[in-house]
Design an enzyme around this catalytic site. Sequence first.
Site, PDB file in Angstrom:
ATOM      1  N   ASP A  36       0.863  -1.157  -0.063  1.00 36.25           N
ATOM      2  CA  ASP A  36      -0.051   0.042   0.044  1.00 36.25           C
ATOM      3  C   ASP A  36       0.884   1.289  -0.049  1.00 36.25           C
ATOM      4  OD1 ASP A  36      -2.007   1.703   0.202  1.00 36.25           O
ATOM      5  OD2 ASP A  36      -3.086   0.967   1.762  1.00 36.25           O
TER       6      ASP A  36
HETATM    7  C1  BGC Z   1      -5.049   3.469   0.486  1.00 39.02           C
HETATM    8  C2  BGC Z   1      -5.257   2.560  -0.772  1.00 39.02           C
HETATM    9  C3  BGC Z   1      -5.080   3.279  -2.133  1.00 39.02           C
HETATM   10  C4  BGC Z   1      -3.799   3.842  -2.238  1.00 39.02           C
HETATM   11  C5  BGC Z   1      -3.293   4.581  -3.414  1.00 39.02           C
HETATM   12  C6  BGC Z   1      -3.782   4.283   0.259  1.00 39.02           C
HETATM   13  O1  BGC Z   1      -3.730   5.351   1.209  1.00 39.02           O
HETATM   14  O2  BGC Z   1      -4.917   2.704   1.667  1.00 39.02           O
HETATM   15  O3  BGC Z   1      -6.267   1.728  -0.688  1.00 39.02           O
HETATM   16  O4  BGC Z   1      -5.207   2.251  -3.159  1.00 39.02           O
HETATM   17  O5  BGC Z   1      -3.495   4.816  -1.060  1.00 39.02           O
HETATM   18  O6  BGC Z   1      -4.410   5.907  -3.567  1.00 39.02           O
END
Ligand code: BGC
Length: 768
Positions: free
Chosen positions: A270
């Site tokens: 993530d």
């Molecule tokens: C989130 C993810 C997301 C990623 C990209 C993160 O803060 O937890 O779910 O896909 O950002 O935007």
Amino acid sequence: MKHILLSLLLVTSITMIAEPQLGKASIEDIVNAMTIEEKVELIVGSAGSADNQNATIGGSAKLIPGAAGSTNSISRFGIPEIVLADGPAGLRIDATREGSNSTYYCTHFPIETLLASSWDIQLVESVGKAMGNEVKEYGVDVLLAPATNIHRNPLNGRNFEYYSEDPLLSGKICAAMIRGVQSNGVGTSLKHFAFNNQESNRTGNDARMSERTAREIYLKPFEIAVKESQPWTIMTSYNKLNGTYTSERADLLKTVLRDEWGFKGLVMTDWYGGRHPELQMNAGNDLLMPGTVKQKDVILNAIRKGTISLRAIDENVTRILGLIVRTPRFLNYKYSDAPDLQSHAAVTRSSATEGMILLKNDNNSLPLDRKLKKVAVFGRTSYDFMAGGTGSGDVNHKYVVSLTEGLANAGFVVDKKLEKEYLKYLSIEKPKLPKFDWWHPRVLVQEKTVSTEEIAKLAKTQDVAIITIGRTSGEFIDRSIEGDFNLSEREINMIKDVSNIFHSKGKKVVVILNISGVIETQSWKDLPDAILLAWMPGQEGGNSVADILIGKENPSGKLPMTFPCSYNDIPSSADFPDCKDITEEMILNSLNLREMEVTETNIKNFDYTEYSEGIMVGYRYYGTNKVKVSYPFGFGLSYTRFDISDYAVNVVDGKINISLKVRNAGEIAGKEVVQVYVTAPGKTMVKPIKELKSFAKTNLLQPGQAQTINMTINVNELATYDEQRISWVVEAGNYQINLGTSSETICATKSITIANEIIAEKTHGLLK
Ligand code: BGC
């Protein structure tokens, strides 16, 4: 001289041609020809947002503005960058671009929770198909969705991005979404793997649980989705499990995911998740997103020191290249930037109605009598209807049909004076809302107070009252109990006053819930005549609700989680933070500690969370402990009635075959969801009284029409995880196969006997 020049040119072009090219040469040849620096360039990604200070150079910001990130290109091997963008309710990219008059709006589809409420696998697959088409037509390669963490507690700010409190329903619906999106030839990223059930201190929180709980409840939806639909990628979560970051756990990323489940795709982190790039690479991440220069340095040093093996890096690069060659960008797909938004609006409008749940309908108040034209509409969000939640699960939609617009489109006449007052109130109050930051929950403007005199006037002139109760939530922060899970005093008063006064004039009151997650309903549900749970239904929300109110669509949604009587009844209520207790200081401190690599954790429900309830999540707990609930898991009313008959169960060759007949015994066409709950003997292990093991939704049945439903459960799916024997074990004994239309409405039961214990699968006994 001429000769020398010619031969130089020849040598140069031969060298250029000699570089193996992706798509022409084998991936193996390319990996062999790459320098270590180039390999690292590939395994550390790139940020989508141009203003990100830590990001490596390059990236998709210029390619597709608003996308979350990309991989890096390496031109000498013909490796293009590919683009990754959120999210679960539709593609999230910027709607406008500098220097361009074109727009790039995406369809805001219903939130995942609503889609799960449809209990309709084919429907969700078709929504995924439409969503994936926008991914492809806007030049994106991988959608960072779906997400399938469990609704452990209603206060989780991101529950709207997740499906259900039940692992089977979550897994099956999630698998359908993946199939739908990927049928376009674009990828998905199944997230957040795993145990990401709270937002408070999400990058430091340690989720502490037994291996049995981990496997039966929190990993199960991922397991089902991986086995049934092979997502192209998986995204690890921010949090820890039992003391170690999930993105640093080889037992999770290699042994469970790849060896036990057979995952073939790529694993990415993530965004800025985890702490040690070296540990993350060794644990089995292939791609660090969105990537920082520091991560590259750490990995290069580790390779030089030999603490990350080149073999492992080659495997990562092989997987990344394997992903790239499947993408539309590599295959030179000429995307249109013009998906058919109109037809997708129709998809979102109709799919939203399939997941709306009729919680109450006294005296057939709904569908509304078409003679009732004049409507008094109360509640701030009636005029500012919410399509979805906030954060990376949001979508840059072109419009949202508010409830009042939807009602007007359906031929109702909304009281203009009341409408004007609400719109004025919103225009004054909304600009006063605090700007977004990390430590305050998303708030809506306070509910507006309408005086009893005014309600009395409206009750004289209007035919019916509609009240909307709204709740939003999103990434970074969880919800609070007071004023969020529980209704505010103003909201309760509004429901009371409007119900009493309209009822005194013999007029009906309907409550619409435009909410991102579970709220308290027990204390006020007796007041109105009908309650429709509309969730956050996407950009056509007002039209979808109106379609149900007028009976154009017959509600067939069923709850994918329980609505408890009170917050304290929730099995994890003592083991979940109330966001009112979380201070700015706590958050800053936790971020600093993380930066300083201090591992000690001490604040309960913030630094660590005990999953003390174990496997007893949601209806598993309420049913087993006979705790009264407001609305049970699986519950939902219809405008018609169904008879269920001819229930038969038999076991052949390790399969439990179930058949039954559903007949529409009412006067309106409709669909029913049948649910199979199994009661295990539970002699050698603690078991919930009932567990969902299968479900099916009928076709649209006309009055009098019947449909035979067949379902199959593999006997191995009855297994319990036995930590001592590190195996999935099916206990011998009698099993009740209960057929229900909710977890508490069982209409028929049959028994089967498993003569001898079955070891369904041996595992590696990990996740400690
Ligand atoms: C989130 C993810 C997301 C990623 C990209 C993160 O803060 O937890 O779910 O896909 O950002 O935007």
